[in-house]
Write a protein that holds these residues in place. Structure first.
Motif, PDB file in Angstrom:
ATOM      1  N   ILE A 130      -4.049 -32.473  -9.615  1.00  0.00           N
ATOM      2  CA  ILE A 130      -4.319 -31.187  -8.967  1.00  0.00           C
ATOM      3  C   ILE A 130      -5.817 -30.898  -8.993  1.00  0.00           C
ATOM      4  O   ILE A 130      -6.446 -30.919 -10.056  1.00  0.00           O
ATOM      5  CB  ILE A 130      -3.565 -30.039  -9.684  1.00  0.00           C
ATOM      6  N   ILE A 131      -6.376 -30.619  -7.831  1.00  0.00           N
ATOM      7  CA  ILE A 131      -7.787 -30.211  -7.736  1.00  0.00           C
ATOM      8  C   ILE A 131      -7.882 -28.686  -7.675  1.00  0.00           C
ATOM      9  O   ILE A 131      -8.711 -28.070  -8.322  1.00  0.00           O
ATOM     10  CB  ILE A 131      -8.455 -30.818  -6.485  1.00  0.00           C
ATOM     11  N   LYS A 132      -6.999 -28.075  -6.900  1.00  0.00           N
ATOM     12  CA  LYS A 132      -7.040 -26.628  -6.712  1.00  0.00           C
ATOM     13  C   LYS A 132      -5.647 -26.129  -6.367  1.00  0.00           C
ATOM     14  O   LYS A 132      -4.862 -26.830  -5.728  1.00  0.00           O
ATOM     15  CB  LYS A 132      -8.021 -26.273  -5.583  1.00  0.00           C
ATOM     16  N   THR A 133      -5.343 -24.905  -6.796  1.00  0.00           N
ATOM     17  CA  THR A 133      -4.053 -24.279  -6.498  1.00  0.00           C
ATOM     18  C   THR A 133      -4.293 -22.961  -5.779  1.00  0.00           C
ATOM     19  O   THR A 133      -4.965 -22.070  -6.313  1.00  0.00           O
ATOM     20  CB  THR A 133      -3.251 -24.022  -7.790  1.00  0.00           C
ATOM     21  N   ASP A 134      -3.757 -22.841  -4.585  1.00  0.00           N
ATOM     22  CA  ASP A 134      -3.873 -21.606  -3.808  1.00  0.00           C
ATOM     23  C   ASP A 134      -2.504 -20.930  -3.797  1.00  0.00           C
ATOM     24  O   ASP A 134      -1.535 -21.472  -3.259  1.00  0.00           O
ATOM     25  CB  ASP A 134      -4.332 -21.935  -2.384  1.00  0.00           C
ATOM     26  N   ALA A 137      13.383 -24.800 -20.048  1.00  0.00           N
ATOM     27  CA  ALA A 137      13.933 -26.076 -20.505  1.00  0.00           C
ATOM     28  C   ALA A 137      14.592 -26.832 -19.353  1.00  0.00           C
ATOM     29  O   ALA A 137      14.449 -28.049 -19.226  1.00  0.00           O
ATOM     30  CB  ALA A 137      14.935 -25.835 -21.626  1.00  0.00           C
ATOM     31  N   MET A 138      15.305 -26.103 -18.499  1.00  0.00           N
ATOM     32  CA  MET A 138      15.987 -26.755 -17.386  1.00  0.00           C
ATOM     33  C   MET A 138      14.976 -27.322 -16.381  1.00  0.00           C
ATOM     34  O   MET A 138      15.181 -28.416 -15.843  1.00  0.00           O
ATOM     35  CB  MET A 138      16.919 -25.758 -16.692  1.00  0.00           C
ATOM     36  N   ASP A 139      13.880 -26.601 -16.144  1.00  0.00           N
ATOM     37  CA  ASP A 139      12.841 -27.100 -15.243  1.00  0.00           C
ATOM     38  C   ASP A 139      12.224 -28.397 -15.756  1.00  0.00           C
ATOM     39  O   ASP A 139      11.743 -29.216 -14.975  1.00  0.00           O
ATOM     40  CB  ASP A 139      11.735 -26.057 -15.068  1.00  0.00           C
ATOM     41  N   THR A 140      12.210 -28.560 -17.083  1.00  0.00           N
ATOM     42  CA  THR A 140      11.614 -29.763 -17.664  1.00  0.00           C
ATOM     43  C   THR A 140      12.660 -30.806 -18.067  1.00  0.00           C
ATOM     44  O   THR A 140      12.344 -31.750 -18.771  1.00  0.00           O
ATOM     45  CB  THR A 140      10.747 -29.396 -18.885  1.00  0.00           C
ATOM     46  N   GLY A 189      -4.158 -25.062 -14.198  1.00  0.00           N
ATOM     47  CA  GLY A 189      -3.484 -26.197 -13.585  1.00  0.00           C
ATOM     48  C   GLY A 189      -4.407 -27.325 -13.160  1.00  0.00           C
ATOM     49  O   GLY A 189      -3.954 -28.442 -12.909  1.00  0.00           O
ATOM     50  N   ARG A 190      -5.693 -27.058 -13.086  1.00  0.00           N
ATOM     51  CA  ARG A 190      -6.636 -28.067 -12.584  1.00  0.00           C
ATOM     52  C   ARG A 190      -6.686 -29.283 -13.513  1.00  0.00           C
ATOM     53  O   ARG A 190      -6.770 -29.142 -14.736  1.00  0.00           O
ATOM     54  CB  ARG A 190      -8.032 -27.470 -12.434  1.00  0.00           C
ATOM     55  N   GLY A 191      -6.652 -30.451 -12.912  1.00  0.00           N
ATOM     56  CA  GLY A 191      -6.715 -31.688 -13.680  1.00  0.00           C
ATOM     57  C   GLY A 191      -5.367 -32.205 -14.129  1.00  0.00           C
ATOM     58  O   GLY A 191      -5.253 -33.347 -14.568  1.00  0.00           O
ATOM     59  N   ALA A 248       3.888 -32.987 -11.654  1.00  0.00           N
ATOM     60  CA  ALA A 248       5.029 -32.662 -12.523  1.00  0.00           C
ATOM     61  C   ALA A 248       4.677 -31.571 -13.532  1.00  0.00           C
ATOM     62  O   ALA A 248       5.552 -30.824 -13.985  1.00  0.00           O
ATOM     63  CB  ALA A 248       5.502 -33.915 -13.253  1.00  0.00           C
ATOM     64  N   ASP A 249       3.387 -31.477 -13.898  1.00  0.00           N
ATOM     65  CA  ASP A 249       2.974 -30.460 -14.869  1.00  0.00           C
ATOM     66  C   ASP A 249       2.991 -29.055 -14.278  1.00  0.00           C
ATOM     67  O   ASP A 249       3.088 -28.074 -15.020  1.00  0.00           O
ATOM     68  CB  ASP A 249       1.561 -30.765 -15.386  1.00  0.00           C
ATOM     69  N   VAL A 250       2.884 -28.945 -12.953  1.00  0.00           N
ATOM     70  CA  VAL A 250       2.905 -27.628 -12.306  1.00  0.00           C
ATOM     71  C   VAL A 250       4.219 -26.922 -12.599  1.00  0.00           C
ATOM     72  O   VAL A 250       4.259 -25.711 -12.845  1.00  0.00           O
ATOM     73  CB  VAL A 250       2.687 -27.767 -10.780  1.00  0.00           C
ATOM     74  N   VAL A 251       5.306 -27.682 -12.600  1.00  0.00           N
ATOM     75  CA  VAL A 251       6.631 -27.107 -12.889  1.00  0.00           C
ATOM     76  C   VAL A 251       6.660 -26.526 -14.297  1.00  0.00           C
ATOM     77  O   VAL A 251       7.150 -25.410 -14.529  1.00  0.00           O
ATOM     78  CB  VAL A 251       7.730 -28.180 -12.719  1.00  0.00           C
ATOM     79  N   ALA A 252       6.115 -27.286 -15.270  1.00  0.00           N
ATOM     80  CA  ALA A 252       6.089 -26.806 -16.654  1.00  0.00           C
ATOM     81  C   ALA A 252       5.199 -25.580 -16.799  1.00  0.00           C
ATOM     82  O   ALA A 252       5.535 -24.629 -17.523  1.00  0.00           O
ATOM     83  CB  ALA A 252       5.611 -27.919 -17.583  1.00  0.00           C
ATOM     84  N   ILE A 253       4.078 -25.561 -16.096  1.00  0.00           N
ATOM     85  CA  ILE A 253       3.154 -24.418 -16.195  1.00  0.00           C
ATOM     86  C   ILE A 253       3.785 -23.155 -15.627  1.00  0.00           C
ATOM     87  O   ILE A 253       3.725 -22.083 -16.242  1.00  0.00           O
ATOM     88  CB  ILE A 253       1.823 -24.746 -15.479  1.00  0.00           C
ATOM     89  N   ILE A 254       4.425 -23.263 -14.467  1.00  0.00           N
ATOM     90  CA  ILE A 254       5.090 -22.087 -13.880  1.00  0.00           C
ATOM     91  C   ILE A 254       6.167 -21.566 -14.824  1.00  0.00           C
ATOM     92  O   ILE A 254       6.293 -20.361 -15.049  1.00  0.00           O
ATOM     93  CB  ILE A 254       5.702 -22.432 -12.510  1.00  0.00           C
TER      94      ILE A 254
END
Length: 409
Positions: free
Chosen positions: A40-44, A125-128, A385-387, A391-397
Motif C-alpha cells: 500500500i502506498i496510499k489509502t483514499d 477474528a473472523m476477518d483474519t 496502512g502505508r507500507g 491482506a493487512d488492510v483487512v486486519a487494520i479495519i
C-alpha cells in the motif's frame, strides 16, 4: 565477454477499489488503494454512501422525538449513543436525576460496552480467519440482548435512556439475572482467549501491523481503544467522571506496542473491567421504588398535581378525555429548552462520543452536532496502512472497530 544483466521490468503503481461490497468493509466503506504490487502506498477513504442527514433531522424534532435517531448511529452500542444526548439535555435544563437512574444508566452502559466488544473482537477474528470465536460471542450477545428486551421491549433500538432518567424502572429479578451472567461471563472470555491470544496465525496477522504512535494518535484526534493502544491512559470515565463512575473502582488498560494485536488485547481487558463495574453498580443500586423521573421535574410529561405546561395528573390521564388530550399535547409539543449551548461527551465503547446541543429557547434544538469516535479513527487508516500489504488492510479495519451508522451521519 561481459555477461549482460537481465533487464528488470519497470513497475508502476496501480489503483484498487476495496469495498463497499467486500465483507470486511463493514457495510459501506470504499477504499481506493494506491498500490505498488501488493504494498500500500496510499489509502483514499470514500464515505457517505449511507448518509441520512441525522443531525439536520434532529433539529426538526423535540428532544424526546430526537432520541431514537441516536439508536441508529452506532447500532451495536445503542444505549451508549443515547447517553451523551440525555446528559446534554439535562445539562441545558439543569436537571439532576436520581441515584437509581444513574445506576441503571451505568449498568446498561457497561453491558453495552461488552456487547460492542464481543462483536468487535469476534468479527475481527473472523476477518483474519477464525470463525469459532464469532459463535462463542454471539451466544453471549444473545443473553445481553435479552437484558435489553426485558427493560424496554426491544433488542436493538431501545430508546431506554431518557432526559431526566430512564423510560421505566427495572423489571423484577433482572439484577439477579445480570449478576449471574457476570459471574459466568469471565470464563467465556477465557475461552475466547484460549483460541486467539496465543494463536500463532492470529498473532502473525496482527503483531506489528497498523502501528500508531502516541504523537500521531493525539495529532489525529483519535480516542478510545485506538488512543489507549498507543500508550495514552485517557478514559472519560476517569478524566471527567459522569453518573457515578467516581464511586466505582476499575482500571484503564493501556497498550505498549500500538499495533492491531494491542487493540485486540485492550478490548478483551475492557470487558473484564466492565464486569467489575457492573457488579459494583448493582451493589450501589438503591432499593426499588426510588423515583426515576421526578413528577415535579420539567422533563416529565405527567405530574402528581398537574400544572407545569398544563400537564395532566397521573389520575387524570387515565380517567378523562381532557387529561388524555393534555398528555397528547405535552408528548407532541415536548418541553422548552432554555437558550444556551452545551457539549457533553461520554466514553462510548469506540471512544469519545460527544453531542453539541444549541438551543434558542424553543421546544426543538436549534443545532445538534455529533462527534463520533470511529469517524476520527477511520481517518487514521491512511497513516497506519502505508507500507503494509493488501491482506493487512483487512486486519487494520477490524482493529479500528468502525460502524458506518455513526460515520455516515
Amino acid at each position: 565477454m561481459a555477461i549482460q544483466q537481465p533487464i528488470k521490468p519497470k513497475s508502476r503503481p496501480f489503483t484498487l477499489n476495496f469495498g463497499p461490497q467486500h465483507p470486511a468493509a463493514h457495510g459501506v466503506l470504499r477504499l481506493i488503494l494506491s498500490m505498488q504490487g501488493e504494498q500500500i502506498i496510499k489509502t483514499d477513504t470514500h464515505i457517505g454512501l449511507l448518509h441520512r442527514g441525522t443531525e439536520k433531522l434532529i433539529e426538526y424534532k423535540t428532544a424526546l422525538q430526537a432520541l431514537p435517531y441516536f439508536d441508529r448511529l452506532d447500532y451495536v452500542s445503542v444505549m451508549a449513543m443515547e447517553h451523551s444526548f440525555c446528559l446534554a439535555i439535562e445539562r441545558l435544563t439543569n436537571t439532576i436525576i436520581s441515584t437509581r437512574a444513574k445506576c441503571i444508566r451505568m449498568l446498561y452502559a457497561e453491558l453495552t460496552r461488552v456487547l460492542n466488544h464481543l462483536l468487535a473482537v469476534s468479527c475481527f477474528a473472523m476477518d483474519t480467519g477464525a470463525l469459532t470465536p464469532f459463535l462463542f460471542a454471539f451466544e453471549e450477545r444473545e443473553k445481553l440482548m435479552e437484558f435489553y428486551e426485558r427493560v424496554c421491549g426491544a433488542r436493538m433500538h431501545s430508546a431506554y435512556f431518557r432526559p431526566g432518567g430512564v423510560a421505566a424502572d427495572l423489571p423484577g429479578g433482572i439484577l439477579q439475572s445480570i449478576h449471574q451472567w457476570a459471574d459466568q461471563f469471565a470464563s467465556r472470555i477465557d475461552e475466547m482467549e484460549e483460541l486467539l491470544t496465543g494463536n500463532r496465525i492470529f498473532k502473525q496477522r496482527l503483531v506489528d501491523i497498523g502501528v500508531l504512535n502516541a504523537q500521531d494518535a493525539v495529532s489525529w484526534g483519535v480516542s478510545g481503544v485506538l488512543l489507549r493502544g498507543s500508550g495514552i491512559a485517557y478514559d472519560l470515565r476517569k478524566a471527567q467522571p459522569y453518573e457515578l463512575y467516581d464511586k466505582v473502582k476499575f482500571n484503564v488498560p493501556v497498550g505498549t506496542n500500538s499495533d492491531c494485536y494491542d487493540r485486540y488485547l485492550l478490548r478483551i481487558e475492557e470487558m473484564r473491567q466492565s464486569l467489575r463495574i457492573i457488579k459494583q453498580t448493582i451493589d450501589l443500586m438503591p432499593i426499588s421504588g426510588t423515583t426515576l423521573i421526578s413528577p415535579n421535574d420539567k422533563l416529565s410529561l405527567l405530574s402528581d398535581k398537574g400544572g407545569y405546561q398544563d400537564r395532566p395528573s397521573r389520575a387524570e390521564f387515565k380517567t378523562s378525555m381532557e387529561g388524555l388530550i393534555k398528555h397528547f399535547k405535552a408528548t407532541s409539543s415536548g418541553f422548552a429548552l432554555p437558550a444556551g449551548e452545551t457539549y457533553c461527551a461520554t466514553e462510548a465503547p469506540k471512544g469519545e462520543f460527544g453531542v453539541l446541543c444549541v438551543s434558542n429557547g424553543t421546544n426543538r434544538p436549534y443545532r445538534v452536532k455529533i462527534k463520533s469516535p470511529d469517524y476520527a479513527s477511520l481517518q487514521a487508516i491512511d497513516l497506519i496502512g502505508r507500507g503494509h500489504y493488501l491482506a493487512d488492510v483487512v486486519a487494520i479495519i477490524g482493529s479500528l472497530d468502525v460502524v458506518f451508522g455513526s460515520i455516515d451521519r
